[in-house]
Design a protein around this motif. Structure first.
Motif, short mmCIF file in Angstrom:
data_model
loop_
_atom_site.label_atom_id
_atom_site.label_comp_id
_atom_site.label_asym_id
_atom_site.label_seq_id
_atom_site.Cartn_x
_atom_site.Cartn_y
_atom_site.Cartn_z
N LYS A 21 15.87 35.83 46.14
CA LYS A 21 15.82 37.26 45.85
C LYS A 21 15.86 37.52 44.35
CE LYS A 21 18.03 40.10 48.76
NZ LYS A 21 19.16 40.67 49.50
N TYR A 22 16.69 36.78 43.62
CA TYR A 22 16.79 36.93 42.17
C TYR A 22 15.47 36.56 41.50
CZ TYR A 22 17.96 35.91 37.34
OH TYR A 22 17.95 35.86 35.98
N ARG A 23 14.88 35.45 41.92
CA ARG A 23 13.63 35.00 41.31
C ARG A 23 12.49 35.97 41.59
NH1 ARG A 23 13.68 28.43 42.02
NH2 ARG A 23 15.51 28.11 40.71
N ILE A 24 12.42 36.51 42.79
CA ILE A 24 11.38 37.50 43.11
C ILE A 24 11.56 38.74 42.23
CG2 ILE A 24 10.61 39.12 44.90
CD1 ILE A 24 11.06 36.86 46.92
N LYS A 25 12.79 39.19 42.08
CA LYS A 25 13.07 40.35 41.22
C LYS A 25 12.67 40.07 39.78
CE LYS A 25 16.85 43.24 39.59
NZ LYS A 25 18.27 43.28 39.38
N LYS A 26 13.01 38.88 39.29
CA LYS A 26 12.70 38.51 37.91
C LYS A 26 11.19 38.42 37.69
CE LYS A 26 14.82 37.53 34.14
NZ LYS A 26 15.50 38.58 33.43
N ILE A 27 10.47 37.83 38.62
CA ILE A 27 9.01 37.75 38.51
C ILE A 27 8.41 39.14 38.51
CG2 ILE A 27 6.92 37.03 39.73
CD1 ILE A 27 8.55 34.56 40.68
N SER A 28 8.89 40.01 39.39
CA SER A 28 8.40 41.38 39.44
C SER A 28 8.60 42.10 38.11
CB SER A 28 9.08 42.17 40.56
OG SER A 28 8.70 41.69 41.81
N GLU A 29 9.76 41.89 37.49
CA GLU A 29 10.03 42.50 36.19
C GLU A 29 9.10 41.96 35.11
OE1 GLU A 29 14.14 41.73 35.47
OE2 GLU A 29 14.84 43.20 36.95
N LEU A 30 8.87 40.65 35.13
CA LEU A 30 8.04 40.02 34.10
C LEU A 30 6.58 40.44 34.16
CD1 LEU A 30 9.52 36.41 34.08
CD2 LEU A 30 9.69 38.11 32.25
#
Length: 56
Positions: A21-30
């Protein structure tokens, strides 16, 4: 003994879920798009595949 093993498995699966979930959120932000929405995920996926096709 079996209960301790199950507890360890359960806690590690929670950690994995939170990491994903953290990685998906981070990718979405980037990339500036919400990849949890299918149409936006598909666009990002196709862009990645085209990039790999062109640069391999």
């Amino acid at each position: 003994m079996q209960m301790l093993v199950w507890s360890a498995v359960q806690s590690s699966s929670i950690s994995i879920k939170n990491t994903v979930k953290y990685r998906i959120k981070k990718i979405s932000e980037l990339i500036g798009t919400d990849i949890t929405v299918y149409s936006e995920f598909y666009d990002a996926y196709m862009a990645c595949m085209l990039y790999r096709l062109i640069n391999d």
